[in-house]
Design a protein around this motif. Structure first.
Motif, mmCIF file in Angstrom:
data_model
loop_
_atom_site.group_PDB
_atom_site.id
_atom_site.type_symbol
_atom_site.label_atom_id
_atom_site.label_comp_id
_atom_site.label_asym_id
_atom_site.label_seq_id
_atom_site.Cartn_x
_atom_site.Cartn_y
_atom_site.Cartn_z
ATOM 1 N N ILE A 1 0.848 -1.196 0.000
ATOM 2 C CA ILE A 1 0.000 0.000 0.000
ATOM 3 C C ILE A 1 0.880 1.242 0.000
ATOM 4 O O ILE A 1 1.936 1.281 0.622
ATOM 5 C CB ILE A 1 -0.953 -0.017 1.217
ATOM 6 C CG1 ILE A 1 -1.986 -1.131 1.027
ATOM 7 C CG2 ILE A 1 -1.640 1.332 1.411
ATOM 8 C CD1 ILE A 1 -2.892 -1.361 2.218
ATOM 9 N N GLY A 2 0.433 2.273 -0.705
ATOM 10 C CA GLY A 2 1.158 3.537 -0.751
ATOM 11 C C GLY A 2 2.063 3.676 -1.958
ATOM 12 O O GLY A 2 2.783 4.655 -2.078
ATOM 13 N N ARG A 3 2.010 2.733 -2.866
ATOM 14 C CA ARG A 3 2.846 2.767 -4.066
ATOM 15 C C ARG A 3 2.059 3.105 -5.327
ATOM 16 O O ARG A 3 2.586 3.017 -6.427
ATOM 17 C CB ARG A 3 3.520 1.414 -4.275
ATOM 18 C CG ARG A 3 4.434 0.995 -3.171
ATOM 19 C CD ARG A 3 5.064 -0.333 -3.487
ATOM 20 N NE ARG A 3 5.902 -0.783 -2.394
ATOM 21 C CZ ARG A 3 6.619 -1.879 -2.446
ATOM 22 N NH1 ARG A 3 6.607 -2.636 -3.522
ATOM 23 N NH2 ARG A 3 7.357 -2.235 -1.411
ATOM 24 N N ARG B 1 -4.601 2.679 -7.015
ATOM 25 C CA ARG B 1 -5.041 3.624 -8.058
ATOM 26 C C ARG B 1 -4.942 2.963 -9.433
ATOM 27 O O ARG B 1 -5.849 3.047 -10.244
ATOM 28 C CB ARG B 1 -4.212 4.894 -8.017
ATOM 29 C CG ARG B 1 -4.531 5.862 -9.155
ATOM 30 C CD ARG B 1 -3.638 7.082 -9.132
ATOM 31 N NE ARG B 1 -3.897 7.920 -7.974
ATOM 32 C CZ ARG B 1 -4.892 8.807 -7.899
ATOM 33 N NH1 ARG B 1 -5.701 8.975 -8.910
ATOM 34 N NH2 ARG B 1 -5.049 9.529 -6.820
ATOM 35 N N PHE C 1 -10.606 5.744 0.219
ATOM 36 C CA PHE C 1 -9.872 5.517 -1.028
ATOM 37 C C PHE C 1 -10.808 5.670 -2.223
ATOM 38 O O PHE C 1 -10.497 6.374 -3.187
ATOM 39 C CB PHE C 1 -9.225 4.127 -1.026
ATOM 40 C CG PHE C 1 -8.755 3.705 -2.394
ATOM 41 C CD1 PHE C 1 -7.578 4.217 -2.922
ATOM 42 C CD2 PHE C 1 -9.490 2.811 -3.150
ATOM 43 C CE1 PHE C 1 -7.145 3.846 -4.193
ATOM 44 C CE2 PHE C 1 -9.065 2.429 -4.411
ATOM 45 C CZ PHE C 1 -7.890 2.946 -4.935
#
Length: 104
Positions: A33-35, A39, A68
């Motif tokens: 997560i966070g990369r 998305r 999100f």
């Protein structure tokens, strides 16, 4: 599907319903997560649904994932209530408009 260094770290799945296409699954391993993988997966799901002439995606989200999906442009359209082990659980129901030119 999303991969990092040959390891599958995320995926999505779409289901056709009579009214729309539903984003049935969108998962990313916590360590990934966070990369931008979420998305990317969401954008891919939206593009596939558009190719299938869908006008919107419906999403029955985990409450923790709602921010999100809202960030991606989905809007809350209701809740789905269920009872599990005597406790009421509410899952946000969201819609993502596939007809607008912007979006993932």
């Amino acid at each position: 599907m999303a991969e990092v260094d040959g390891e599958i770290v995320g995926f999505h799945a779409l289901v056709e319903t009579p009214d729309s296409w539903r984003l049935e699954h969108l998962w990313v391993l916590p360590k990934a997560i966070g990369r931008g993988l979420g998305r990317s997966l969401f954008s891919d799901a939206a593009a596939l649904a558009r190719k299938r002439a869908a006008l919107c995606l419906t999403i029955e989200a985990d409450p923790h994932a709602e921010p999100f999906y809202k960030h991606m442009g989905a809007v809350r359209s209701g809740v789905i209530r269920s009872v599990l082990d005597g406790r009421v659980r509410e899952l946000p129901l969201l819609r993502f408009d596939l007809t607008c030119s912007r979006g993932p």
